[in-house]
Structures are given as structure tokens and as C-alpha cells.
Motif scaffolding. Structure first.
Motif, PDB file in Angstrom:
ATOM      1  N   ALA A 137       0.835  -1.209   0.000  1.00  0.00           N
ATOM      2  CA  ALA A 137       0.000   0.000   0.000  1.00  0.00           C
ATOM      3  C   ALA A 137       0.866   1.255   0.000  1.00  0.00           C
ATOM      4  CB  ALA A 137      -0.938  -0.008   1.205  1.00  0.00           C
ATOM      5  N   LEU A 138       1.928   1.269   0.807  1.00  0.00           N
ATOM      6  CA  LEU A 138       2.795   2.443   0.856  1.00  0.00           C
ATOM      7  C   LEU A 138       3.576   2.600  -0.448  1.00  0.00           C
ATOM      8  CD1 LEU A 138       3.708   4.861   2.499  1.00  0.00           C
ATOM      9  CD2 LEU A 138       5.530   3.426   3.463  1.00  0.00           C
ATOM     10  N   ALA A 139       4.061   1.489  -0.978  1.00  0.00           N
ATOM     11  CA  ALA A 139       4.778   1.551  -2.261  1.00  0.00           C
ATOM     12  C   ALA A 139       3.866   2.122  -3.339  1.00  0.00           C
ATOM     13  CB  ALA A 139       5.275   0.163  -2.653  1.00  0.00           C
ATOM     14  N   GLN A 140       2.625   1.706  -3.355  1.00  0.00           N
ATOM     15  CA  GLN A 140       1.678   2.225  -4.347  1.00  0.00           C
ATOM     16  C   GLN A 140       1.472   3.721  -4.163  1.00  0.00           C
ATOM     17  OE1 GLN A 140      -2.199   0.387  -4.331  1.00  0.00           O
ATOM     18  NE2 GLN A 140      -2.759   1.315  -6.270  1.00  0.00           N
ATOM     19  N   ALA A 141       1.392   4.172  -2.919  1.00  0.00           N
ATOM     20  CA  ALA A 141       1.207   5.606  -2.647  1.00  0.00           C
ATOM     21  C   ALA A 141       2.386   6.431  -3.154  1.00  0.00           C
ATOM     22  CB  ALA A 141       1.005   5.834  -1.147  1.00  0.00           C
ATOM     23  N   TYR A 142       3.554   5.803  -3.252  1.00  0.00           N
ATOM     24  CA  TYR A 142       4.753   6.481  -3.750  1.00  0.00           C
ATOM     25  C   TYR A 142       5.036   6.165  -5.216  1.00  0.00           C
ATOM     26  CZ  TYR A 142       6.251   8.540   0.638  1.00  0.00           C
ATOM     27  OH  TYR A 142       6.334   9.328   1.754  1.00  0.00           O
ATOM     28  N   GLY A 143       4.163   5.411  -5.859  1.00  0.00           N
ATOM     29  CA  GLY A 143       4.376   5.061  -7.258  1.00  0.00           C
ATOM     30  C   GLY A 143       5.546   4.130  -7.455  1.00  0.00           C
ATOM     31  N   VAL A 144       5.823   3.293  -6.448  1.00  0.00           N
ATOM     32  CA  VAL A 144       6.960   2.385  -6.488  1.00  0.00           C
ATOM     33  C   VAL A 144       6.502   1.003  -6.953  1.00  0.00           C
ATOM     34  CG1 VAL A 144       8.660   1.172  -5.055  1.00  0.00           C
ATOM     35  CG2 VAL A 144       8.240   3.616  -4.711  1.00  0.00           C
ATOM     36  N   PHE A 145       7.213   0.463  -7.931  1.00  0.00           N
ATOM     37  CA  PHE A 145       6.972  -0.902  -8.405  1.00  0.00           C
ATOM     38  C   PHE A 145       7.938  -1.834  -7.711  1.00  0.00           C
ATOM     39  CE2 PHE A 145       8.890  -4.242 -10.897  1.00  0.00           C
ATOM     40  CZ  PHE A 145       7.793  -5.055 -11.152  1.00  0.00           C
ATOM     41  N   SER A 146       7.479  -3.038  -7.345  1.00  0.00           N
ATOM     42  CA  SER A 146       8.392  -4.088  -6.888  1.00  0.00           C
ATOM     43  C   SER A 146       7.759  -5.443  -7.156  1.00  0.00           C
ATOM     44  CB  SER A 146       8.734  -3.944  -5.401  1.00  0.00           C
ATOM     45  OG  SER A 146       7.617  -4.244  -4.595  1.00  0.00           O
ATOM     46  N   GLY A 147       8.599  -6.426  -7.368  1.00  0.00           N
ATOM     47  CA  GLY A 147       8.135  -7.782  -7.593  1.00  0.00           C
ATOM     48  C   GLY A 147       9.282  -8.760  -7.472  1.00  0.00           C
ATOM     49  N   LYS A 148       8.990  -9.922  -6.905  1.00  0.00           N
ATOM     50  CA  LYS A 148      10.015 -10.942  -6.709  1.00  0.00           C
ATOM     51  C   LYS A 148      10.524 -11.421  -8.066  1.00  0.00           C
ATOM     52  CE  LYS A 148       9.458 -13.803  -3.232  1.00  0.00           C
ATOM     53  NZ  LYS A 148       9.088 -14.973  -2.396  1.00  0.00           N
ATOM     54  N   GLY A 149      11.840 -11.494  -8.172  1.00  0.00           N
ATOM     55  CA  GLY A 149      12.467 -11.956  -9.409  1.00  0.00           C
ATOM     56  C   GLY A 149      12.741 -13.443  -9.370  1.00  0.00           C
ATOM     57  N   GLU A 150      13.575 -13.881 -10.267  1.00  0.00           N
ATOM     58  CA  GLU A 150      13.910 -15.299 -10.378  1.00  0.00           C
ATOM     59  C   GLU A 150      14.696 -15.774  -9.170  1.00  0.00           C
ATOM     60  OE1 GLU A 150      15.925 -16.216 -14.023  1.00  0.00           O
ATOM     61  OE2 GLU A 150      14.571 -14.947 -15.194  1.00  0.00           O
ATOM     62  N   THR A 151      14.494 -17.053  -8.846  1.00  0.00           N
ATOM     63  CA  THR A 151      15.270 -17.683  -7.777  1.00  0.00           C
ATOM     64  C   THR A 151      16.712 -17.829  -8.242  1.00  0.00           C
ATOM     65  OG1 THR A 151      13.321 -18.862  -7.006  1.00  0.00           O
ATOM     66  CG2 THR A 151      15.445 -19.702  -6.279  1.00  0.00           C
ATOM     67  N   GLN A 152      17.627 -17.523  -7.356  1.00  0.00           N
ATOM     68  CA  GLN A 152      19.056 -17.580  -7.658  1.00  0.00           C
ATOM     69  C   GLN A 152      19.640 -18.917  -7.194  1.00  0.00           C
ATOM     70  OE1 GLN A 152      20.673 -14.747  -9.193  1.00  0.00           O
ATOM     71  NE2 GLN A 152      18.496 -14.410  -9.505  1.00  0.00           N
ATOM     72  N   PRO A 153      20.813 -19.280  -7.688  1.00  0.00           N
ATOM     73  CA  PRO A 153      21.479 -20.489  -7.182  1.00  0.00           C
ATOM     74  C   PRO A 153      21.641 -20.372  -5.665  1.00  0.00           C
ATOM     75  CG  PRO A 153      22.615 -19.658  -9.111  1.00  0.00           C
ATOM     76  CD  PRO A 153      21.573 -18.638  -8.749  1.00  0.00           C
ATOM     77  N   LEU A 158      16.200 -12.273  -6.123  1.00  0.00           N
ATOM     78  CA  LEU A 158      16.320 -10.823  -6.253  1.00  0.00           C
ATOM     79  C   LEU A 158      14.919 -10.237  -6.254  1.00  0.00           C
ATOM     80  CD1 LEU A 158      19.059 -10.603  -9.030  1.00  0.00           C
ATOM     81  CD2 LEU A 158      19.359 -10.418  -6.551  1.00  0.00           C
ATOM     82  N   VAL A 159      14.821  -8.943  -6.001  1.00  0.00           N
ATOM     83  CA  VAL A 159      13.540  -8.240  -6.081  1.00  0.00           C
ATOM     84  C   VAL A 159      13.706  -7.117  -7.097  1.00  0.00           C
ATOM     85  CG1 VAL A 159      11.800  -6.898  -4.858  1.00  0.00           C
ATOM     86  CG2 VAL A 159      12.974  -8.775  -3.677  1.00  0.00           C
TER      87      VAL A 159
END
Length: 196
Positions: A137-153, A158-159
Motif C-alpha cells: 500500500a505504501l509503495a503504491q502511494a509512492y508510485g513504487v513498483f516491486s516484484g520478486k524476481g527469479e530464484t538464484q542459485p 532478487l527483487v
């Protein structure tokens, strides 16, 4: 790094233009933009913190995660160094500015993890975490995108996240984007320009 990291800058500028925030001479570039909002999160010491906890202080708001291999620690080092420069030049102004690091990875960024991370960059930096819903909710209020990336060895991950460093006024209203990519002096100069 990633085009998504540039979205907040474009979004902030568009929002400012769309909401009558196109800055007049001498007015902060993000004046009138609809960025920011109320929140209730947990700081690096395990205390509940709300947006009102920072009332009367300028805030540097940054969203990232402690396991970030490059951008987040680089940006936080720049912010920490900028605060040190500001404290040397104008201690009274520096005392009115709080750098805030909000995790976009609350699954791993516990208060204890955040405490080690923010302590490495500035004694005044605050780290915030919370439920995935509160962070989203806070990220959205700041226009911030985030999402879990691929699993690493090894099982880590990463995010992917956007990259912006906001300067907010003592009422929590946006003033400007800080140029963390241009180094500590540029950040300190921009804070001095808009914080009184």
C-alpha cells in the motif's frame, strides 16, 4: 539497470503536471504531486512507526531491500554521505532531515536485518518493514513498483523494484527527487535547496 527503475521519475513528473504541480520558479518540482501517504510500519528497533512519527521533519524516502546486490547499498551509501556533508555544513538543517529506508522485501527484511543495514550508512537512518499488504500500500502511494524476481542459485531471490529517492516536507508532502545517482554532494545540494 532496468527500465522499471525509472518509472517513479516519469510518474512523479507526470503526476506533478497533471495535478497543477508544474513548478513555478522557486517552487519545488514535485509541489502538488500526489505522492506519499499515511502508514503504520515497524522500525529497525521493533517499534511501531507511523507517518506522524516524522511530523515536523523532512524525510528522504527510499524503497529497496537489504539483500540487493548493488543499487540499494550504493544509493544508501550516497544518502548517508550526503547527510554527513549536510551535518558538517549545516548541523541544524541536518537535524531536521530523516533518511527512511522502506523494504520492498518484508519476507526477509526483519527489524534485526534492517538494523544492521541502516546502521552501515547513517546513524540517523530509519529502516521500516511491515506486512506485505502494508508495504504494498505504501509503495503504491509512492508510485513504487516491486516484484520478486527469479530464484538464484542457493535458493535466494532478487527483487525487481523501481528506484527513486524522494525528499518530503515536514507535512509529508513531496518536494523533489534527490539525484542519488549523481553522488553525495548533489544530494546534499538538493536537500539544501528545498529544505528550510
Amino acid at each position: 539497470m532496468n527500465i522499471l527503475r525509472r518509472l517513479p521519475l516519469a510518474a512523479a513528473l507526470l503526476l506533478a503536471a497533471c495535478h497543477g504541480g508544474s513548478a513555478k520558479p522557486g517552487e519545488p518540482p514535485l509541489a502538488g504531486a500526489k505522492i506519499g501517504g499515511a502508514f503504520s510500519l515497524t522500525d529497525q528497533d521493533g517499534h511501531q512507526v507511523t507517518d506522524r512519527s516524522f511530523a515536523g521533519k523532512y524525510r528522504i524516502m527510499y524503497f529497496g531491500y537489504t539483500f540487493c546486490p548493488d543499487v540499494c547499498p550504493t544509493d544508501m551509501a550516497t544518502v548517508g554521505q550526503a547527510m554527513a556533508l549536510l551535518a558538517k555544513k549545516d548541523p541544524a538543517l541536518a537535524a531536521k532531515v530523516v533518511p527512511v529506508f522502506v523494504t520492498v522485501d518484508p519476507e526477509r527484511d526483519t527489524p534485526a536485518v534492517l538494523k544492521r543495514f541502516v546502521a552501515a550508512f547513517s546513524p540517523t537512518m530509519v529502516g521500516l518493514t511491515g506486512s506485505p499488504q502494508a508495504i504494498a500500500a505504501l509503495a503504491q502511494a509512492y508510485g513504487v513498483f516491486s516484484g520478486k524476481g527469479e530464484t538464484q542459485p542457493g535458493g535466494g531471490y532478487l527483487v525487481n523494484h523501481s528506484r527513486a529517492t524522494y525528499l518530503m516536507d515536514p507535512d509529508g508532502k513531496p518536494l523533489a527527487l534527490l539525484p542519488a545517482d549523481k553522488g553525495p554532494q548533489a544530494v546534499a545540494d538538493e536537500i539544501e535547496r528545498w529544505a528550510k
